[in-house]
Design an enzyme around this catalytic site. Structure first.
Site, PDB file in Angstrom:
ATOM      1  N   ASN A  13      19.364  51.618  24.683  1.00 30.84           N
ATOM      2  CA  ASN A  13      20.057  51.299  25.107  1.00 30.84           C
ATOM      3  C   ASN A  13      21.600  51.096  23.689  1.00 30.84           C
ATOM      4  O   ASN A  13      21.387  49.901  23.530  1.00 30.84           O
ATOM      5  CB  ASN A  13      20.789  51.104  26.197  1.00 30.84           C
ATOM      6  N   HIS A  27      20.446  40.531  15.738  1.00 32.74           N
ATOM      7  CA  HIS A  27      20.798  41.285  16.528  1.00 32.74           C
ATOM      8  C   HIS A  27      19.211  41.330  17.123  1.00 32.74           C
ATOM      9  O   HIS A  27      18.714  42.357  17.545  1.00 32.74           O
ATOM     10  CB  HIS A  27      21.648  42.608  17.357  1.00 32.74           C
ATOM     11  N   HIS A  29      16.547  40.527  20.846  1.00 30.76           N
ATOM     12  CA  HIS A  29      16.388  39.510  22.021  1.00 30.76           C
ATOM     13  C   HIS A  29      14.496  39.295  22.031  1.00 30.76           C
ATOM     14  O   HIS A  29      13.429  39.444  21.849  1.00 30.76           O
ATOM     15  CB  HIS A  29      15.316  41.296  22.786  1.00 30.76           C
ATOM     16  N   PHE A  30      14.584  38.168  21.816  1.00 25.90           N
ATOM     17  CA  PHE A  30      13.335  37.259  21.718  1.00 25.90           C
ATOM     18  C   PHE A  30      13.188  36.202  23.454  1.00 25.90           C
ATOM     19  O   PHE A  30      12.182  35.377  23.766  1.00 25.90           O
ATOM     20  CB  PHE A  30      13.545  35.568  20.666  1.00 25.90           C
ATOM     21  N   ARG A  31      14.125  37.091  24.075  1.00 25.44           N
ATOM     22  CA  ARG A  31      13.290  37.316  25.571  1.00 25.44           C
ATOM     23  C   ARG A  31      12.769  35.493  26.302  1.00 25.44           C
ATOM     24  O   ARG A  31      12.380  35.527  27.514  1.00 25.44           O
ATOM     25  CB  ARG A  31      12.552  37.935  25.882  1.00 25.44           C
ATOM     26  N   PHE A  38      15.536  50.280  28.749  1.00 27.52           N
ATOM     27  CA  PHE A  38      15.750  50.817  27.576  1.00 27.52           C
ATOM     28  C   PHE A  38      15.607  49.403  26.534  1.00 27.52           C
ATOM     29  O   PHE A  38      15.410  48.443  26.799  1.00 27.52           O
ATOM     30  CB  PHE A  38      17.075  50.376  27.446  1.00 27.52           C
ATOM     31  N   ASN A  51      20.667  37.741  27.322  1.00 26.94           N
ATOM     32  CA  ASN A  51      20.111  38.241  28.734  1.00 26.94           C
ATOM     33  C   ASN A  51      19.049  37.559  28.822  1.00 26.94           C
ATOM     34  O   ASN A  51      17.828  38.714  28.711  1.00 26.94           O
ATOM     35  CB  ASN A  51      20.244  39.664  28.509  1.00 26.94           C
ATOM     36  N   ASP A 103      18.671  45.008  16.703  1.00 25.78           N
ATOM     37  CA  ASP A 103      18.145  45.365  18.495  1.00 25.78           C
ATOM     38  C   ASP A 103      16.552  45.465  18.575  1.00 25.78           C
ATOM     39  O   ASP A 103      16.439  46.082  19.940  1.00 25.78           O
ATOM     40  CB  ASP A 103      18.890  46.656  18.747  1.00 25.78           C
TER      41      ASP A 103
END
Ligand code: DOR
Length: 432
Positions: free
Chosen positions: A279, A62, A64-66, A324, A96, A306
């Site tokens: 979040n 989990h 987020h590498f954007r 978040f 996302n 995360d």
């Protein structure tokens, strides 16, 4: 290329023991694990692992590498370098991004960018187009393109009917639904947990039920559809209770928890500062205790960070407005080793399994084990080295962590992916 890693304490998952052994790595594979391998003449490189433990490369399902779309926060390159520094060899990216990972073209372009990354980069496909909760993506095509599961992480799927449809499809594809559990009508624009801190500072709160309602709903939907249902970043004690009950009935329900939810609660937040905003939010004391108990008894299967980098400017605008998320890849292992293992809450083998073998097997991935014939993904850790967390030294573009200045031990010192060194603190080589 033949590499020898000499004299480390090698983790044996079968016995839960650390045994002083050498490893011989040929190209991308571990070819031998044995005591005192005599191969000094034929190897190209010898790495000194004296007083280090050697564990399978850590796995974080989990992050987020954007990329694409938010490269000012992180890129696949900087994110994977942060992961390698944290001892990780495999990560799974959340969809996302902008565009959202909801088409085969986006999956393929990320795969291409990830070819040079410092970790193996897996990814999820979105459940719904643009994560809007309205139309299902072409899950079949995404599965064929290689996604490891489906999620709208960042937002919850609001309608039960849409979630049920997604689960039916996921079941037919034999892939998990990985759910961000949040009922918007209950979360209602809150920025922290609805608890002590929110009250003290008059901030809008997010109640436990905002998460647990989705967990309960989805467990019922997964029961009727037969899907593998996985709860992302579980945070509320009621959610833990629901997962425990589902597991006790033999249902294929799994869950992950983050280091921050295990180590912090809302009462630890010193002031309204967005470094503490994520979040789901940091919950109450009783929730944190339930998460620890859930991790100990296997209700919660594994740990995921995360990792959610944001720019300093974005985080500087206060608790209500800031996005978040906090970063996690470069601090997870030492934080958890110091605060869960050194305190006797988990054993070291338990922690290692929850960061390697268990995430891999939960999602059917062929990684997370150190054995002859396996891919040479491994991490060398110095359990004794103590160091203060300094965000300025992060390889991630994100500096957003509440753990700044925490003094922790158990730092990864060398990471190897597929037989290649992807990060080394100060490579102590005997040869090469
Ligand atoms: O804190 C979070 N940040 N939680 C999420 O679900 C999304 C993530 C992000 O993308 O920044």
């Amino acid at each position: 290329m033949l590499i020898m890693i000499k004299g480390g304490q090698v983790y044996d998952r079968e016995t839960g023991e650390f045994v002083k052994q050498d490893l011989l790595i040929e190209d991308h594979q571990i070819v031998r694990i044995a005591k005192d391998i005599q191969a000094t003449d034929i190897v190209d490189q010898i790495i000194d692992a004296e007083n280090r433990i050697i564990v399978p490369g850590l796995i974080d399902l989990h992050v987020h590498f954007r990329e694409p779309g938010f490269e000012q926060k992180e890129t696949i390159m900087t994110g994977s370098m942060a992961a390698a520094r944290g001892g990780y060899t495999t990560v799974a990216c959340m969809p996302n991004t902008r565009p959202v990972i909801d088409t085969v073209e986006t999956v393929q372009s990320i795969k291409k960018r990830a070819e040079e990354a410092a970790t193996r980069v897996l990814m999820y496909g979105a459940i719904t187009v643009r994560e809007l909760g309205e139309n299902l993506t072409d899950m079949h095509e995404l599965a064929e393109a290689g996604v490891i599961g489906f999620t709208d992480d960042g937002v919850g799927v609001q309608t039960s009917a849409k979630m049920k449809e997604a689960m039916k499809k996921a079941k037919s594809l034999n892939l998990p639904i990985v759910a961000h559990c949040e009922d918007n009508s209950l979360a209602k624009g809150g920025c922290v947990h609805e608890g002590v801190f929110a009250k003290q500072h008059d901030l809008p709160g997010i109640p436990n039920e905002a998460e647990a309602i989705h967990v309960g709903r989805d467990i019922l939907l997964a029961e009727s559809t037969g899907a593998h249902y996985h709860v992302c970043h579980i945070s509320a004690k009621e959610s833990v209770r629901l997962v425990r009950e589902a597991k006790s009935r033999g249902q294929k329900v799994t869950a992950e928890v983050t280091p921050h939810h295990l180590l912090l609660c809302d009462e630890d937040i010193p002031a309204p500062d967005a470094m503490w905003k994520m979040n789901p939010p940091l919950r109450g004391k009783a929730d944190r205790e339930a998460l620890i108990e859930g991790l100990q008894d296997g209700t919660i299967d594994f740990i995921a960070t995360d990792h959610a980098p944001h720019t300093t400017a974005e985080k500087a605008v206060g608790m209500k407005q800031a996005p978040f998320g906090i970063v996690g890849l470069e601090t997870a292992f030492p934080l958890l080793y110091t605060h869960l293992v050194c305190t006797g809450i988990l054993t070291l083998p338990q922690l290692i399994d929850k960061m390697t073998y268990i995430p891999a097997t939960t999602f059917g991935l062929p990684f997370g084990e150190l054995a002859e014939g396996k891919t040479a993904d491994l991490t060398m850790i110095d359990l004794h080295h103590e160091q203060v967390i300094d965000p300025e030294r992060f390889h991630s573009k994100g500096r957003n962590t509440p753990f700044k200045d925490w003094k922790v031990k158990g730092w990864p010192v060398l990471t190897m992916l597929n037989g290649k060194i992807t990060w080394s603190e100060s490579k102590k080589t005997i040869k090469g």
